[in-house]
Design an enzyme around this catalytic site. Structure first.
Site, short mmCIF file in Angstrom:
data_model
loop_
_atom_site.label_atom_id
_atom_site.label_comp_id
_atom_site.label_asym_id
_atom_site.label_seq_id
_atom_site.Cartn_x
_atom_site.Cartn_y
_atom_site.Cartn_z
N HIS A 14 1.30 -1.54 0.02
CA HIS A 14 -0.28 0.19 0.41
C HIS A 14 0.71 1.53 0.02
CE1 HIS A 14 -3.82 2.02 1.21
NE2 HIS A 14 -2.43 2.91 1.54
N HIS A 16 2.00 5.17 -1.59
CA HIS A 16 1.32 6.52 -2.94
C HIS A 16 2.51 7.03 -3.89
CE1 HIS A 16 -3.09 6.95 -0.90
NE2 HIS A 16 -2.17 6.47 0.10
N PHE A 17 2.64 7.54 -5.48
CA PHE A 17 3.19 7.65 -5.76
C PHE A 17 3.42 8.72 -6.42
CE2 PHE A 17 5.41 3.25 -7.11
CZ PHE A 17 6.77 3.21 -6.42
N ARG A 18 1.80 9.46 -6.12
CA ARG A 18 1.71 10.46 -6.64
C ARG A 18 1.74 10.67 -8.17
NH1 ARG A 18 -0.96 11.09 -2.93
NH2 ARG A 18 -0.21 11.88 -0.60
N ASN A 42 -5.20 7.53 -6.22
CA ASN A 42 -5.98 8.81 -6.09
C ASN A 42 -5.33 9.89 -6.02
OD1 ASN A 42 -4.20 8.55 -4.14
ND2 ASN A 42 -4.93 9.46 -1.92
N LYS A 100 -9.19 -0.16 -5.38
CA LYS A 100 -9.27 0.14 -3.54
C LYS A 100 -10.90 1.04 -3.18
CE LYS A 100 -7.90 2.38 0.28
NZ LYS A 100 -6.94 3.34 -0.14
N HIS A 137 -10.32 1.81 2.43
CA HIS A 137 -9.91 2.99 3.53
C HIS A 137 -11.01 2.34 4.52
CE1 HIS A 137 -8.77 6.87 4.50
NE2 HIS A 137 -9.21 6.26 5.61
N HIS A 175 -4.18 0.00 6.04
CA HIS A 175 -3.94 0.63 7.01
C HIS A 175 -4.28 1.05 8.14
CE1 HIS A 175 -6.55 3.33 5.81
NE2 HIS A 175 -5.45 3.97 4.36
N LEU A 220 -4.02 10.01 8.06
CA LEU A 220 -4.72 9.90 8.47
C LEU A 220 -5.71 7.54 7.81
CD1 LEU A 220 -7.02 12.30 6.51
CD2 LEU A 220 -7.53 11.03 9.10
N ASP A 248 2.27 3.09 3.40
CA ASP A 248 1.13 3.79 3.04
C ASP A 248 1.95 5.41 2.62
OD1 ASP A 248 -1.82 5.78 2.47
OD2 ASP A 248 -2.50 6.02 4.62
N HIS A 252 4.23 14.66 0.68
CA HIS A 252 3.40 15.73 0.86
C HIS A 252 4.29 16.67 1.11
CE1 HIS A 252 -1.20 14.73 0.92
NE2 HIS A 252 -0.70 14.01 1.29
N ALA A 264 -2.83 15.17 5.08
CA ALA A 264 -2.41 13.84 5.43
C ALA A 264 -1.91 12.88 5.09
CB ALA A 264 -3.84 13.26 5.55
O1 DOR Z 1 -2.38 9.74 5.29
C1 DOR Z 1 -3.58 9.75 3.90
N1 DOR Z 1 -2.52 10.59 3.04
N2 DOR Z 1 -4.20 8.90 4.60
C2 DOR Z 1 -5.02 8.13 3.13
O2 DOR Z 1 -5.55 7.96 3.60
C3 DOR Z 1 -4.22 9.30 1.51
C4 DOR Z 1 -2.92 9.68 1.68
C5 DOR Z 1 -2.37 10.26 1.02
O3 DOR Z 1 -2.88 10.07 -0.60
O4 DOR Z 1 -2.03 11.61 1.26
ZN ZN Z 2 -3.10 4.91 1.22
#
Ligand code: DOR
Ligand code: ZN
Length: 345
Positions: A14, A16-18, A42, A100, A137, A175, A220, A248, A252, A264
């Site tokens: 799990h 996130h690569f953006r 996302n 997802k 989630h 998570h 989150l 996760d 950012h 988050a």
């Molecule tokens: O903390 C988080 N950041 N929780 C998530 O579910 C999404 C993630 C994000 O994409 O930044």
């Molecule tokens: Zn996530």
């Protein structure tokens, strides 16, 4: 005392690569440690179709450094309008490894998520029939529900129902942050598993709120009270195949975290294995580390285990206070502290 540990190369189930420039700079951190990763969908706009998933996978592959072997495993973002035929096709073609489900507005870029979980049941029925993994989630979003209770509430209000209605559907409760989630996963059949992040093993909610607001410890679902952290540590290090590694990692920029409305997400990818192994070492459970990091995930996803291996050694590792992406500052998990393990390769 074990001073060095060699295990099968792990996977991150799990993260996130953006996209675009940030993606190109964060993918190498994960590819350095992991063979595969389940990539969250996302983006803006989200990855909702097979065509979008295939194109995103190409962009990620192009960001993998030369000579490094890394496979992104793609997920389809479920919405109120998901086309089950397209999802089934994408899974059959090997584009999607999972789908997802974000409840609408539960977290970053989830506005297009599912507004009514039960309305998604026809899609879930198709996923069960096609044996497509559902990643969830698990938080309710009602304003009146306290943010610390949203995971537990989701279990009671939605997750029990989904698992009962679709007994053949493989579900990853993503998570997890509470003892309630641990208990639910343990009580459920082998088709229900969970990922656990390094941050939820290391920190409780004090790390976010004591001594001033600590935005880099905000993610989150939010970290909960200490009893929950201890339950997660017990679950992760127990050897149960129901629990496996999912960072996760959610990059950012520092300025977006340190703002009046901080984003988050914790950027855990750069020192992920060092972070996790520290927990297993503290719990005197190094013997369980390979299962959590490298074996339970592939078994659940019905994928082969990796053939290569990686080594971690006991050595002081100073985590820098800051890294750079796209010429901007980003703060990694454990920034400015020293961990007791180092990833050798
Ligand atoms: O903390 C988080 N950041 N929780 C998530 O579910 C999404 C993630 C994000 O994409 O930044
Ligand atoms: Zn996530």
């Amino acid at each position: 005392m074990t001073d060095s540990l060699t295990i099968r190369r792990p996977d991150d189930w799990h993260l996130h690569f953006r996209d675009d420039a940030i993606m190109r700079e964060v993918v190498p951190y994960t590819a350095r440690q992991f063979a595969r990763a389940i990539v969250m969908p996302n983006l803006t706009p989200p990855v909702t179709t097979t065509a979008l998933g295939a194109a995103y996978r190409e962009r990620i592959m192009a960001a993998v450094p030369q000579g490094v072997s890394f496979t992104p495993l793609m997920t389809c973002y479920l919405t109120d309008n998901t086309d089950a035929d397209d999802l089934a096709r994408g899974a059959a073609q090997g584009v999607f490894t999972a789908a997802k489900m974000y409840p609408a507005n539960a977290t970053t870029n989830s506005a297009a998520g599912v507004t009514n979980v039960e309305k998604l049941y026809p899609v879930l029925a198709r996923m069960e029939a096609e044996d497509i993994v559902l990643c969830i989630h698990g938080e309710v979003t009602d304003h009146h529900v306290d943010v610390f209770d949203r995971e537990k509430e989701f279990i009671d209000r939605h997750l029990r129902g989904i698992v009962a209605a679709f007994p053949g559907l493989r579900v990853v409760f993503e998570h997890i942050t509470t003892s309630d989630a641990v208990d639910f996963v343990l009580e459920s059949g082998p088709q229900v598993a969970a990922t656990i992040t390094p941050q939820h093993l290391h920190i409780n909610r004090n790390a976010m709120l004591v001594g001033g607001i600590q935005p880099h410890n905000y993610c989150l679902p939010v970290a909960k009270r200490e009893t929950h952290r201890l339950a997660l540590r017990k679950a992760a290090t127990s050897g149960s195949p129901k629990f496996f590694l999912g960072t996760d990692s959610a990059p950012h920029l520092r300025r977006d975290k340190e703002s009046a409305c901080g984003c988050a997400g914790i950027f855990g990818a750069p020192y992920a294995l060092e972070s996790y192994i520290t927990v297993f070492d503290e719990e005197a459970a190094l013997a369980q580390f390979e299962g959590f990091a490298s074996l339970h995930g592939p078994a659940f996803y019905k994928l082969p285990v990796n053939q290569e291996s990686v080594t971690l050694e006991r050595a002081a590792l100073a985590v820098p206070p800051m890294l750079q992406v796209t010429g901007e500052e980003i703060v990694p998990f454990h920034a400015g502290t020293t961990l007791g393990w180092r990833f050798v390769g």
